[in-house]
Design an enzyme around this catalytic site. Structure first.
Site, PDB file in Angstrom:
ATOM      1  N   HIS A 127      46.241  50.401  42.771  1.00 40.86           N
ATOM      2  CA  HIS A 127      46.957  49.273  43.322  1.00 40.86           C
ATOM      3  C   HIS A 127      48.549  49.767  43.325  1.00 40.86           C
ATOM      4  O   HIS A 127      48.816  50.754  42.848  1.00 40.86           O
ATOM      5  CB  HIS A 127      47.013  48.152  42.481  1.00 40.86           C
ATOM      6  CG  HIS A 127      45.644  47.236  42.880  1.00 40.86           C
ATOM      7  ND1 HIS A 127      45.576  45.934  42.628  1.00 40.86           N
ATOM      8  CD2 HIS A 127      44.640  47.762  43.697  1.00 40.86           C
ATOM      9  CE1 HIS A 127      44.384  45.644  43.002  1.00 40.86           C
ATOM     10  NE2 HIS A 127      43.775  46.368  43.662  1.00 40.86           N
TER      11      HIS A 127
ATOM     12  N   GLU B  62      51.191  48.585  41.993  1.00 43.57           N
ATOM     13  CA  GLU B  62      52.218  48.829  40.687  1.00 43.57           C
ATOM     14  C   GLU B  62      51.620  49.791  39.825  1.00 43.57           C
ATOM     15  O   GLU B  62      52.220  50.441  39.257  1.00 43.57           O
ATOM     16  CB  GLU B  62      51.615  47.194  40.105  1.00 43.57           C
ATOM     17  CG  GLU B  62      52.261  46.079  40.910  1.00 43.57           C
ATOM     18  CD  GLU B  62      51.207  45.485  41.791  1.00 43.57           C
ATOM     19  OE1 GLU B  62      50.375  46.042  42.229  1.00 43.57           O
ATOM     20  OE2 GLU B  62      51.477  44.100  41.979  1.00 43.57           O
TER      21      GLU B  62
ATOM     22  N   CYS C  56      47.707  41.022  40.993  1.00 43.15           N
ATOM     23  CA  CYS C  56      46.460  40.624  40.557  1.00 43.15           C
ATOM     24  C   CYS C  56      46.312  40.610  39.074  1.00 43.15           C
ATOM     25  O   CYS C  56      47.342  41.205  38.379  1.00 43.15           O
ATOM     26  CB  CYS C  56      45.520  41.294  41.406  1.00 43.15           C
ATOM     27  SG  CYS C  56      45.348  43.161  40.650  1.00 43.15           S
TER      28      CYS C  56
ATOM     29  N   ASP D  15      39.752  44.660  47.986  1.00 46.82           N
ATOM     30  CA  ASP D  15      40.937  45.232  47.000  1.00 46.82           C
ATOM     31  C   ASP D  15      41.045  44.110  45.896  1.00 46.82           C
ATOM     32  O   ASP D  15      41.468  44.262  44.956  1.00 46.82           O
ATOM     33  CB  ASP D  15      42.128  45.140  47.891  1.00 46.82           C
ATOM     34  CG  ASP D  15      43.211  46.199  47.161  1.00 46.82           C
ATOM     35  OD1 ASP D  15      42.764  46.973  46.827  1.00 46.82           O
ATOM     36  OD2 ASP D  15      44.327  45.676  46.878  1.00 46.82           O
TER      37      ASP D  15
END
Lengths: 147, 147
Positions: free
Chosen positions: B52, B54, B79, B142
């Site tokens: 992802h 981050e 998330c 995702d």
């Protein structure tokens, strides 16, 4: 079946230890016991702080469309980072080798509907407690505890 | 300073979009504003579900010994996986481009002591809402939402 699945994660943890790394292993299995992915912590080996054992196994499994029937098996209770992985992707079950050395977000996962089993496996307890005693600074780095 | 930091994350998200990927970008900064790492979602490009935005920025920053004074900037609310990353490694501050398209664990992070700022940036809202409308199946993949 849990013990057989844990054996794969233990093999991964031992491989990590032989490589000079942090001995935590994990594996992701389908509902019928098929191995989807396996891996271990690679902070030291790859100089990569983002690869915990669970992350590595998840990556190794490739892109999956539905994780609800899968089981993540890990030698050590997952940290928040890896607990977040399990929760976000809806991995249905988590099998943990031990949670004596480190107790992550197991209650949080249970409350989110994940089926959690702790095996309290002697091999896992010994391997991890010996590692933490031998390399406390490296261990603290891996769980984000500043000096 | 938040807007200037967000610009880096937006540039990353746009790079991801140009590569045919999911347009989410992130960057990690030191307390004095020094850029430590930057990155974007790589599910499509690398065929890797574990990266992802981050995670990619965190990895790009390399091994750090103390994250308390760092700031993670991301175009979209993180998330659970990425919120867990922020919490586990003790990243002190989180700056979020927008949380309209997706609202992750912001309250959970605030309750854990993370300083959270939501900028509600039009560029981020437009880019992400257009992407979700155009590619709902990929977006659901995702964030672990089965079909």
């Amino acid at each position: 079946m849990n013990e057989r699945m844990l054996d794969v994660a233990v093999d991964e943890a031992r491989a990590g230890l032989r490589e000079g790394g942090i001995p935590i292993g994990a594996a992701l299995f389908a509902a019928d016991g098929t191995l989807l992915g396996r891996g271990h912590n690679r902070r030291v080996q790859n100089d990569d702080p983002s690869i915990h054992a669970e992350t590595d196994a998840f990556r190794d499994a490739g892109r999956q469309r539905d994780y609800r029937s899968t089981t993540m098996v890990t030698t050590l209770a997952p940290c928040w980072y890896c607990s977040g992985l399990v929760r976000q992707f809806g991995i249905g079950s988590l099998v943990v080798g031990e949670n004596r050395t480190f107790d992550g977000g197991l209650d949080w996962l249970i409350s989110a509907g994940v089926t959690v089993t702790v095996l309290d496996d002697d091999r896992c307890v010994t391997m991890m407690s010996e590692f933490v005693a031998a390399q406390p600074i490296l261990w603290n780095e891996d769980i984000g505890v500043p000096e």
